[in-house]
Enzyme design. Structure first.
Site, mmCIF file in Angstrom:
data_model
loop_
_atom_site.group_PDB
_atom_site.id
_atom_site.type_symbol
_atom_site.label_atom_id
_atom_site.label_comp_id
_atom_site.label_asym_id
_atom_site.label_seq_id
_atom_site.Cartn_x
_atom_site.Cartn_y
_atom_site.Cartn_z
ATOM 1 N N LYS A 151 0.842 -1.193 0.000
ATOM 2 C CA LYS A 151 0.000 0.000 0.000
ATOM 3 C C LYS A 151 0.878 1.244 0.000
ATOM 4 O O LYS A 151 1.756 1.404 0.868
ATOM 5 C CB LYS A 151 -0.848 0.010 1.272
ATOM 6 C CG LYS A 151 -2.298 -0.327 1.027
ATOM 7 C CD LYS A 151 -3.042 -0.311 2.322
ATOM 8 C CE LYS A 151 -4.473 0.097 2.114
ATOM 9 N NZ LYS A 151 -5.256 -0.026 3.339
ATOM 10 N N ILE A 152 0.602 2.109 -0.941
ATOM 11 C CA ILE A 152 1.379 3.351 -1.057
ATOM 12 C C ILE A 152 0.386 4.511 -1.118
ATOM 13 O O ILE A 152 -0.580 4.455 -1.888
ATOM 14 C CB ILE A 152 2.240 3.332 -2.347
ATOM 15 C CG1 ILE A 152 3.272 2.199 -2.265
ATOM 16 C CG2 ILE A 152 2.923 4.676 -2.578
ATOM 17 C CD1 ILE A 152 4.118 2.018 -3.510
#
Ligand SMILES: O=P(O)(O)OC[C@H]1O[C@](O)(CO)[C@@H](O)[C@@H]1O
Length: 954
Positions: A151-152
């Site tokens: 997750k960014i």
């Protein structure tokens, strides 16, 4: 029924029905017990669950409370010395792997479309592209599951990281998307990442991505704005009201509409033909916050093909229970446009809201991560118990409040991470970054352990009886603490530390050792310091007399690479040369070779010492939030007490068995912080007295060795605490924990320096007396005489010296009168420092201690009792550069003994005289209140008389 307990039949289960319209239900939740008990598997089997997402808040809920993780934490701590961040990551990775395993069949059945588990990069990196990329790669490799998504955040800085991660073949879940514009950038990043792979001839198959578009949070904000306007009597009240609970879904529908154009575009088609999977929109933040709306509003309002909804457990249950499955996402898109158009017409600030939401989202995850890491650090400290030192604060309410506020500032500003990333602006923004290698030296030393252990074995094999270390300040005080605290070890030499130019003291040491069986350690970082150079010259000369050509084989040096001492060592055939690190200043060097080499020689268990130091390092790590970080807590107490409460006298007392820690600590504190007219004034070893002898300028530090405490000290501190004095009690549960405290105090000093606002790593005022000393010794070498020096008064065996200004203020015919005039200049909040340039032995130490206590009790001022010249390389910095609150009494004597300095005309006696003069000269130049008393003739008798005069004067 709860998400923990699925069990509805397929046809009746809305969750399962979502698949009919191409939507995959994922779960916005992870917890160990959930996976381990088989409940997650049940959701997959019975509810058609197709993925799991986590975020820092979810892990905070999972790990920050309860006992699920305790067994694994205990097990890790049993075998490893780790920081809270590593501990978190180990636990999180295990959870992620376990969930990935449960979902792997889905991943296979759906041909890599679904079956993913998401793990978020550290929220602290949300604004740092390169660090995010590195973290994404690291986590990807660490988890090692094909159905992992990293997750960014979809921030401006995150978007290029998304592109890089996709280009590296990493599955990405882009989080914190609120606005169409941000989403468009992320779509571009995804496509560009895949194109980069294609252009490099790499496959684009099987790389999955979702773009997490946050929904309910938008309504919370917009509806809040609507409610405020209605409450304020807005004339568009009716129109505004009609938009409540509509904007978020409309916004999401427009995002989906955009996605549909993207996947039809020729650019995407090219990638699709190469086997690329589209980046799907994932609806996040889908629990209903406004209880007047349907509890499944953000699930059944957004059902459509090739999308995901990640649903929190309660909403998951609600939807299973009464969700309606119809393809809402593609319905009434025109209506969605109308809602957004209407919102704009009414002046609702959707752009502003989404911008704020990104910032709040990033901050929210940071806060959650802080809370999570804080909880883990606290648990870790509790589990480690006596394997760590224990700190107790007893602070007056005002100081306590201010310290808590400071800790909160450090937390919100991410200052612990800034410190570890060597951000010089924490101090003065100058050269500080170049002085912080001590932060990681313990790790380096552990890697080099074999080198030290081999050396230790060699020393043992050579059968030395004595070891004599020659050095000053940071090059001698750490070794002195080790020697005094641990004493002699069977089979190893007795370690002596000599840091004086007093000829009598040099002679005393010479008498104690057997040169033919002595290993000499010349310890000097710069290699240019006067004392170790002339001491080396003297003892090398003596050694040559006994050992002839073999003298060099009895000498080693610890020095920085390229120093003058390195040349000397090579020329004189020293047995070994150990190197310091140029990015570690002397007072921060005890865990570098400057401490480790003497520790090895003295036969100390090196691994045990370094492990203890490593515990110190890990408990002060970047991942440990300020309130749980012992270095930051201590540094904040010291810094805030000095900066905001005038409590700058750090009064250090240690249990008898570890008493010498104070000598090391006072250099660290004084030389690091005492400058620019500010700083901490260490008061070491002043026997505790009743509360009535103290002013309001103290912070007390009690270093208590719990395996061997002193009852008297315990009682004294109990009284001080009862009297409301600020007391920090640090309990060491065994002596080796001094190494943990070495690191912790270095860290605390750096923190206090930042709070006080100085550069904690230079010593600008030490040089001045060195220059004065040099002038005098050079003059002596040229003329064979010391420059004339006249006392301004005499009384019997005493001669009094001072600069003009001080002399003018100190009128009187007798010692008592002059001293009285001098002490009378002390005001509340000042301190008196007795600076004795005499042999430092048991008797003189006792004398100095008694006299200082008379001064303290008489004047109610803090007192420092120091020996020259050693303090010049230690507290001397603060005396000259720190606050102008010192009243100095320099004490010198005639030397019965004199010793030559080989190669020079001057002798040790001349050097000591030059040092005393140079010191007084600089104190005078700086406008400090300074007086020298020289004792002619018999020292013992003179000291007795001086004690009487001082007692009478206070
Ligand atoms: O190790 P060196 O370079 O001989 O310096 C000894 C000590 O002298 C000082 O530079 C002060 O004069 C200290 O900071 C240092 O620890």
């Amino acid at each position: 029924m709860t998400a923990y307990d699925a069990g509805t039949s397929d046809a009746a289960n809305p969750l399962k029905q979502m698949a009919r319209f191409g939507q995959s239900p994922w779960l916005d939740f992870i917890q160990r017990s959930y996976t381990e008990s088989g409940r997650l598997k049940k959701l997959v089997e019975e509810d058609g669950l197709k993925g799991v997402t986590s975020n820092p808040s979810i892990f905070q809920k999972a790990m920050g409370h309860g006992t699920d993780y305790d067994p694994q934490i205990r097990q890790i701590l049993e075998h490893q010395i780790v920081d809270a961040g590593t501990l978190y990551e180990t636990l999180a990775i295990q959870d992620i792997r376990a969930a990935a395993k449960v979902l792997h069949p889905v991943y296979e059945q759906t041909a890599k479309v679904d079956g993913y588990v998401s793990l978020e990069v550290s929220p602290y990196l949300a604004r740092d592209t390169d660090a995010t990329i590195a973290e994404a790669r690291r986590l990807w490799l660490a988890v090692g599951a094909p159905n992992l998504m990293i997750k960014i955040p979809g921030t401006d800085e995150g978007a290029p990281a998304v592109q890089a991660a996709i280009a590296a073949g990493i599955n990405v879940n882009v989080t914190l998307l609120f606005s169409l514009n941000a989403y468009k950038k992320v779509v571009e990043a995804h496509i560009a990442g895949l194109e980069a792979r294609l252009s490099r001839g790499e496959s684009v198959k099987g790389i999955a991505s979702v773009a997490s578009f946050f929904v309910s949070r938008i309504d919370v904000k917009i509806d809040g704005e609507i409610d405020d306007r209605i409450a304020a009597g807005d004339r568009d009240a009716t129109a505004l009201k009609a938009l409540r609970g509509k904007v978020a879904i409309a916004n999401a529908k427009l995002a989906y509409e955009y996605w549909q154009t993207v996947v039809k575009s020729p650019r995407w088609q090219k990638l699709a033909q190469a086997g690329a999977m589209p980046q799907r929109l994932l609806w996040a933040s889908t629990s209903t916050k406004d209880k007047t709306f349907s509890d499944v509003l953000y699930v059944d309002g957004l059902i459509g093909p090739e999308t995901v909804n990640t649903i929190p457990p309660a909403t998951f249950d609600d939807f299973r229970d009464h969700g309606r499955v119809i393809p809402t996402l593609t319905q009434d898109v025109a209506g969605a446009h109308a809602v957004i158009g209407e919102a704009r017409r009414l002046g609702l600030d959707l752009d502003g809201v989404t911008r704020t939401l990104v910032d709040e989202g990033v901050r929210g995850f940071e806060e959650a991560f802080d809370a999570l890491l804080g909880a883990i650090a606290a648990k870790q400290a509790a589990f480690l118990d006596h394997k760590l030192t224990t700190t107790t604060l007893n602070l007056p309410a005002d100081l306590d409040t201010a310290v808590k506020a400071e800790l909160e500032t450090w937390r919100t500003q991410g200052n612990v991470r800034r410190l570890w990333s060597k951000d010089a602006t924490l101090w003065t923004g100058r050269d500080e970054a170049g002085w912080l290698k001590w932060l990681s030296i313990v790790d380096d030393q552990l890697l080099d352990l074999a080198k030290f252990e081999e050396f230790q074995a060699e020393v043992k094999a050579r059968g030395f009886r004595d070891a004599l270390l020659l050095g000053m300040g940071g090059s001698s005080l750490g070794p002195e603490v080790l020697s005094v605290t641990f004493g002699r070890h069977e089979g190893f030499p007795h370690l002596y530390v000599l840091d004086s130019t007093d000829p009598q003291q040099i002679r005393d040491f010479q008498d104690r050792i057997d040169i033919s069986r002595t290993l000499f350690i010349v310890s000097s970082k710069s290699g240019g310091t006067l004392e170790p150079n002339i001491l080396k010259a003297y003892f090398f000369d003596q050694a040559k007399k006994v050992l002839g050509d073999k003298a060099g084989s009895h000498f080693i040096t610890v020095t920085d690479p390229g120093s003058h001492m390195e040349d000397v060592a090579k020329k004189d055939g020293f047995w070994k040369i150990f190197y310091g690190n140029k990015q570690i200043g002397g007072r921060y060097s005890v865990l570098s070779d400057f401490g480790m080499v003497p520790a090895a020689i003295a036969g100390l268990p090196l691994k045990r010492l370094l492990d203890s130091a490593l515990r110190g390092e890990k408990s002060c790590a970047a991942s440990v939030p300020p309130a749980q970080n012992p270095g930051v807590v201590l540094g904040s107490v010291l810094g805030v007490a000095a900066r905001s409460f005038g409590r700058d006298k750090v009064t250090l007392l240690a249990s008898p068995a570890i008493y010498d820690m104070g000598a090391w600590l006072e250099q660290l504190l004084a030389e690091s912080t005492g400058k620019d007219g500010r700083g901490l004034i260490p008061i070491d070893g002043e026997t505790a007295g009743p509360a009535s002898v103290y002013g309001k300028d103290r912070v007390f530090i009690y270093l208590r060795l719990s395996e061997k405490p002193c009852e008297k000290q315990d009682a004294a501190f109990k009284t001080l605490i009862a009297a409301g004095e600020p007391v920090v009690t640090i309990e060491l549960h065994d002596r080796y924990q001094i190494a943990e405290e070495f690191f912790r105090w270095e860290f605390a000093t750096a923190v206090a320096g930042s709070i006080i606002g100085i550069n904690a790593f230079n010593q600008p005022d030490v040089e001045a007396s060195k220059i004065e000393t040099k002038k005098i010794t050079t003059a002596y070498n040229e003329t064979g005489r010391l420059p004339p020096y006249e006392p301004f008064a005499k009384d019997g065996a005493f001669a009094f010296y001072a600069d003009h200004k001080n002399a003018a203020a100190l009128k009187g015919d007798t010692a008592e009168a002059i001293l009285k005039a001098h002490f009378a200049r002390g005001r509340a909040g000042d301190y008196v420092a007795l600076l004795a340039y005499i042999d430092r032995d048991t008797a003189t130490r006792e004398w100095l201690q008694q006299v200082r206590l008379s001064v303290r009790d008489g004047l109610k001022l803090a007192t420092a009792a120091e020996f020259g010249p050693r303090f010049q390389h230690s507290t001397g910095q603060a005396y000259k550069g720190g606050p102008d609150t010192g009243v100095f009494v320099q004490i010198t004597c005639d030397d019965d003994v004199n010793l030559p300095v080989p190669g020079e005309k001057y002798t040790f006696s001349i050097v000591k005289e030059a040092q005393a003069r140079g010191d007084l000269e600089v104190l005078g130049e700086r406008g400090r209140r300074a007086l020298r008393v020289h004792i002619h003739g018999d020292l013992k008798a003179g000291l007795e008389k001086l004690a009487q005069a001082i007692r009478a004067a206070v």
